[in-house]
Design an enzyme around this catalytic site. Structure first.
Site, mmCIF file in Angstrom:
data_model
loop_
_atom_site.group_PDB
_atom_site.id
_atom_site.type_symbol
_atom_site.label_atom_id
_atom_site.label_comp_id
_atom_site.label_asym_id
_atom_site.label_seq_id
_atom_site.Cartn_x
_atom_site.Cartn_y
_atom_site.Cartn_z
ATOM 1 N N GLU A 37 -28.179 37.453 -34.493
ATOM 2 C CA GLU A 37 -28.571 36.625 -33.333
ATOM 3 C C GLU A 37 -30.032 36.175 -33.462
ATOM 4 O O GLU A 37 -30.846 36.945 -33.963
ATOM 5 C CB GLU A 37 -28.402 37.437 -32.037
ATOM 6 C CG GLU A 37 -26.972 37.792 -31.762
ATOM 7 C CD GLU A 37 -26.803 38.714 -30.547
ATOM 8 O OE1 GLU A 37 -27.783 38.945 -29.830
ATOM 9 O OE2 GLU A 37 -25.680 39.190 -30.347
ATOM 10 N N HIS A 63 -25.174 35.994 -25.802
ATOM 11 C CA HIS A 63 -25.549 37.360 -25.387
ATOM 12 C C HIS A 63 -25.983 37.380 -23.912
ATOM 13 O O HIS A 63 -27.117 37.744 -23.592
ATOM 14 C CB HIS A 63 -26.665 37.911 -26.291
ATOM 15 C CG HIS A 63 -26.719 39.408 -26.298
ATOM 16 N ND1 HIS A 63 -27.066 40.155 -27.396
ATOM 17 C CD2 HIS A 63 -26.461 40.318 -25.317
ATOM 18 C CE1 HIS A 63 -27.050 41.435 -27.101
ATOM 19 N NE2 HIS A 63 -26.676 41.568 -25.835
ATOM 20 N N ILE A 107 -18.222 42.276 -26.480
ATOM 21 C CA ILE A 107 -19.429 42.234 -25.648
ATOM 22 C C ILE A 107 -20.316 43.439 -25.976
ATOM 23 O O ILE A 107 -21.185 43.804 -25.187
ATOM 24 C CB ILE A 107 -19.102 42.211 -24.134
ATOM 25 C CG1 ILE A 107 -18.048 43.250 -23.793
ATOM 26 C CG2 ILE A 107 -18.731 40.844 -23.659
ATOM 27 C CD1 ILE A 107 -18.043 43.581 -22.353
ATOM 28 N N SER A 132 -11.653 55.862 -28.278
ATOM 29 C CA SER A 132 -13.032 56.364 -28.410
ATOM 30 C C SER A 132 -12.896 57.538 -29.370
ATOM 31 O O SER A 132 -11.778 57.974 -29.640
ATOM 32 C CB SER A 132 -13.551 56.921 -27.076
ATOM 33 O OG SER A 132 -13.785 55.902 -26.151
ATOM 34 N N GLY A 183 -16.534 54.073 -22.316
ATOM 35 C CA GLY A 183 -17.727 54.661 -21.705
ATOM 36 C C GLY A 183 -17.928 54.100 -20.309
ATOM 37 O O GLY A 183 -16.960 53.720 -19.640
ATOM 38 N N ARG A 184 -19.195 54.043 -19.885
ATOM 39 C CA ARG A 184 -19.507 53.551 -18.529
ATOM 40 C C ARG A 184 -18.981 52.136 -18.321
ATOM 41 O O ARG A 184 -18.295 51.855 -17.327
ATOM 42 C CB ARG A 184 -21.034 53.567 -18.318
ATOM 43 C CG ARG A 184 -21.622 54.964 -18.206
ATOM 44 C CD ARG A 184 -23.138 54.892 -18.244
ATOM 45 N NE ARG A 184 -23.604 54.459 -19.557
ATOM 46 C CZ ARG A 184 -24.421 55.161 -20.338
ATOM 47 N NH1 ARG A 184 -24.916 56.300 -19.937
ATOM 48 N NH2 ARG A 184 -24.777 54.699 -21.520
ATOM 49 N N ILE A 185 -19.289 51.232 -19.270
ATOM 50 C CA ILE A 185 -18.854 49.835 -19.088
ATOM 51 C C ILE A 185 -17.352 49.711 -19.347
ATOM 52 O O ILE A 185 -16.649 49.003 -18.620
ATOM 53 C CB ILE A 185 -19.660 48.876 -19.994
ATOM 54 C CG1 ILE A 185 -21.153 48.999 -19.678
ATOM 55 C CG2 ILE A 185 -19.200 47.430 -19.812
ATOM 56 C CD1 ILE A 185 -22.081 48.259 -20.639
ATOM 57 N N ARG A 223 -21.939 44.790 -29.618
ATOM 58 C CA ARG A 223 -22.974 44.309 -30.524
ATOM 59 C C ARG A 223 -22.262 43.604 -31.678
ATOM 60 O O ARG A 223 -21.173 44.022 -32.091
ATOM 61 C CB ARG A 223 -23.791 45.480 -31.106
ATOM 62 C CG ARG A 223 -24.775 46.100 -30.130
ATOM 63 C CD ARG A 223 -25.970 45.198 -29.859
ATOM 64 N NE ARG A 223 -26.959 45.809 -28.985
ATOM 65 C CZ ARG A 223 -26.995 45.676 -27.666
ATOM 66 N NH1 ARG A 223 -26.081 44.941 -27.051
ATOM 67 N NH2 ARG A 223 -27.949 46.239 -26.952
HETATM 68 P P1 NAP Z 1 -21.532 54.491 -23.152
HETATM 69 O O1 NAP Z 1 -21.280 54.918 -21.748
HETATM 70 O O2 NAP Z 1 -22.341 55.362 -24.039
HETATM 71 O O3 NAP Z 1 -20.105 54.205 -23.818
HETATM 72 C C1 NAP Z 1 -19.929 53.966 -25.177
HETATM 73 C C2 NAP Z 1 -18.524 54.387 -25.571
HETATM 74 O O4 NAP Z 1 -18.328 54.092 -26.957
HETATM 75 C C3 NAP Z 1 -18.242 55.872 -25.375
HETATM 76 O O5 NAP Z 1 -17.039 55.996 -24.683
HETATM 77 C C4 NAP Z 1 -18.104 56.433 -26.785
HETATM 78 O O6 NAP Z 1 -17.129 57.459 -26.711
HETATM 79 C C5 NAP Z 1 -17.647 55.198 -27.568
HETATM 80 N N1 NAP Z 1 -18.036 55.248 -28.982
HETATM 81 C C6 NAP Z 1 -19.257 55.496 -29.494
HETATM 82 N N2 NAP Z 1 -19.201 55.492 -30.834
HETATM 83 C C7 NAP Z 1 -17.910 55.250 -31.174
HETATM 84 C C8 NAP Z 1 -17.227 55.151 -32.407
HETATM 85 N N3 NAP Z 1 -17.847 55.306 -33.570
HETATM 86 N N4 NAP Z 1 -15.888 54.900 -32.387
HETATM 87 C C9 NAP Z 1 -15.244 54.745 -31.194
HETATM 88 N N5 NAP Z 1 -15.844 54.842 -29.996
HETATM 89 C C10 NAP Z 1 -17.164 55.088 -29.983
HETATM 90 O O7 NAP Z 1 -22.252 53.064 -23.179
HETATM 91 P P2 NAP Z 1 -22.116 51.855 -22.141
HETATM 92 O O8 NAP Z 1 -23.152 51.985 -21.109
HETATM 93 O O9 NAP Z 1 -20.694 51.699 -21.763
HETATM 94 O O10 NAP Z 1 -22.569 50.649 -23.115
HETATM 95 C C11 NAP Z 1 -21.852 50.375 -24.293
HETATM 96 C C12 NAP Z 1 -22.546 49.337 -25.151
HETATM 97 O O11 NAP Z 1 -22.363 48.044 -24.594
HETATM 98 C C13 NAP Z 1 -24.078 49.451 -25.265
HETATM 99 O O12 NAP Z 1 -24.486 50.443 -26.170
HETATM 100 C C14 NAP Z 1 -24.451 48.043 -25.729
HETATM 101 O O13 NAP Z 1 -24.455 47.977 -27.135
HETATM 102 C C15 NAP Z 1 -23.311 47.164 -25.177
HETATM 103 N N6 NAP Z 1 -23.809 46.243 -24.137
HETATM 104 C C16 NAP Z 1 -23.803 44.900 -24.361
HETATM 105 C C17 NAP Z 1 -24.273 44.031 -23.387
HETATM 106 C C18 NAP Z 1 -24.274 42.536 -23.584
HETATM 107 O O14 NAP Z 1 -25.126 41.866 -23.030
HETATM 108 N N7 NAP Z 1 -23.316 41.979 -24.303
HETATM 109 C C19 NAP Z 1 -24.788 44.536 -22.202
HETATM 110 C C20 NAP Z 1 -24.770 45.903 -21.994
HETATM 111 C C21 NAP Z 1 -24.278 46.753 -22.970
HETATM 112 P P3 NAP Z 1 -17.025 58.639 -27.794
HETATM 113 O O15 NAP Z 1 -18.368 59.251 -27.874
HETATM 114 O O16 NAP Z 1 -15.959 59.536 -27.272
HETATM 115 O O17 NAP Z 1 -16.624 57.954 -29.053
#
Ligand code: NAP
Length: 313
Positions: A261, A279, A230, A175, A154-156, A232
């Site tokens: 956590e 975190h 990084i 994904s 995704g974005r990150i 959840r």
């Molecule tokens: P995003 O743009 O929505 O990207 C999430 C990706 O995960 C998408 O490419 C999605 O693609 C894939 N995905 C979703 N469900 C899936 C599944 N069941 N199997 C395989 N792939 C799956 O979100 P983002 O902005 O990158 O953020 C991602 C996550 O990072 C957040 O939701 C948060 O939990 C975590 N995060 C953690 C921290 C930290 O402090 N550690 C900070 C920021 C974010 P598909 O729909 O094609 O599957």
């Protein structure tokens, strides 16, 4: 600008953001209260907006208790702690903070990867304990040129991949849907895990991704494989991970998130093939300010124009 609306702040925000909220709205801070639940109940007919940090639960019970609530502005991109289904049923908008934290979280992923490959934490301890005076620190493992797998492009995930390119790694991903990127796609997570040296997890949390990385995936990653999480804590079966780390089923892990956590089991803490952080994926002054500002802007916009900048529902 003063807006005569009532905002419940459920978590600690950077000082500048809290000041901004205080100057603009009538604010009520439940995180400062000994009995937050009672405090919120006493305000139930007033609250029009909630500002809340990603990890703090906003349950369906809470949403139902606030008839004037219009928006839950989540301070974080992951909104798995908010009952979005109930919010939608109650006609409440949920917003999050996408994009403004991509660089920060990607930087954290790179830091964890390098730390775990190069044993940075143990090497630091070795020097501090003056062990260098007696011997050389053991050799570690080269990161550049390895195969790097991303679970969640995704974005990150894309921001991480961009950085990883400069390490001459082969970048692969899984994904649910193939993305318009030049990296190698695996439709099955197990196949990705088997192929790569590092599996970096960056999907959303919640029920849909619960224990996506299970004992079988770890087995496929194998005894030379590293896991970086990084996303959840819930995305990984933590018990299976501890077993895999204790029994050399995988080689090491860099973990920023955990299942319960802030509790981290001693079994993880006592391992010497892990690097563990509390975190801190997005936790810098600059990025937390940007995230807080987006929370604030979403609330201002909702309470003045009935629209939002980064809606989830
Ligand atoms: P995003 O743009 O929505 O990207 C999430 C990706 O995960 C998408 O490419 C999605 O693609 C894939 N995905 C979703 N469900 C899936 C599944 N069941 N199997 C395989 N792939 C799956 O979100 P983002 O902005 O990158 O953020 C991602 C996550 O990072 C957040 O939701 C948060 O939990 C975590 N995060 C953690 C921290 C930290 O402090 N550690 C900070 C920021 C974010 P598909 O729909 O094609 O599957």
């Amino acid at each position: 600008m003063k807006i005569e609306k009532n905002v419940l702040i459920m978590s600690l925000f950077p000082n500048k953001i809290t000041k901004l909220f205080d100057e603009t709205f009538n604010t009520f801070k439940s995180y400062e209260q000994e009995n937050a639940e009672k405090f919120i109940e006493s305000l139930s007919d007033k609250i029009e907006a909630i500002a809340v940090m990603g990890g703090t639960a906003v349950s369906s019970e809470l949403i139902k208790k606030l008839p004037k609530l219009k928006i839950i502005a989540n301070y974080g991109v992951g909104y798995d702690a908010v009952d979005v289904k109930q919010a939608t049923l109650s006609n409440v908008k949920v917003t999050n903070t996408p994009d403004v934290l991509n660089d920060e979280v990607a930087d954290t992923a790179i830091a964890l990867s390098l730390c775990v490959y190069k044993n940075i934490a143990l090497a630091n301890q070795f020097l501090l304990e003056k062990k260098w005076l007696k011997s050389e620190y053991p050799l570690s493992k080269k990161f550049s040129g390895t195969k790097f797998g991303i679970l969640g492009m995704g974005r990150i995930g894309k921001t991480i991949a961009k950085r990883i390119e400069s390490f001459n790694c082969e970048i692969c991903y899984h994904s649910r849907n193939q993305k318009d990127v030049k990296y190698k796609y695996f439709s099955k997570l197990e196949d990705l895990a088997e192929y790569v040296d590092t599996l970096c997890v960056i999907t959303p949390g919640g029920e849909e991704t619960k224990h996506l990385v299970n004992a079988n995936v770890l087995q496929k990653l194998g005894k030379n494989g590293f896991l970086i999480n990084i996303a959840r804590g819930t995305v990984i079966d933590q018990k299976a991970l501890i077993y895999a780390l204790q029994n050399n089923i995988i080689r090491g892990a860099g973990l920023d998130v955990f299942e319960n956590e802030p509790n981290v089991p001693d079994d993880l803490i006592n391992l010497n093939n892990v690097i563990l952080t509390p975190h801190i994926g997005s936790a810098t002054v600059e990025t937390r300010y940007d995230m807080g500002k987006l929370v604030y802007d979403n609330i201002v916009q909702m309470l003045t124009t009935n629209t939002t900048l980064s809606p989830v529902n």
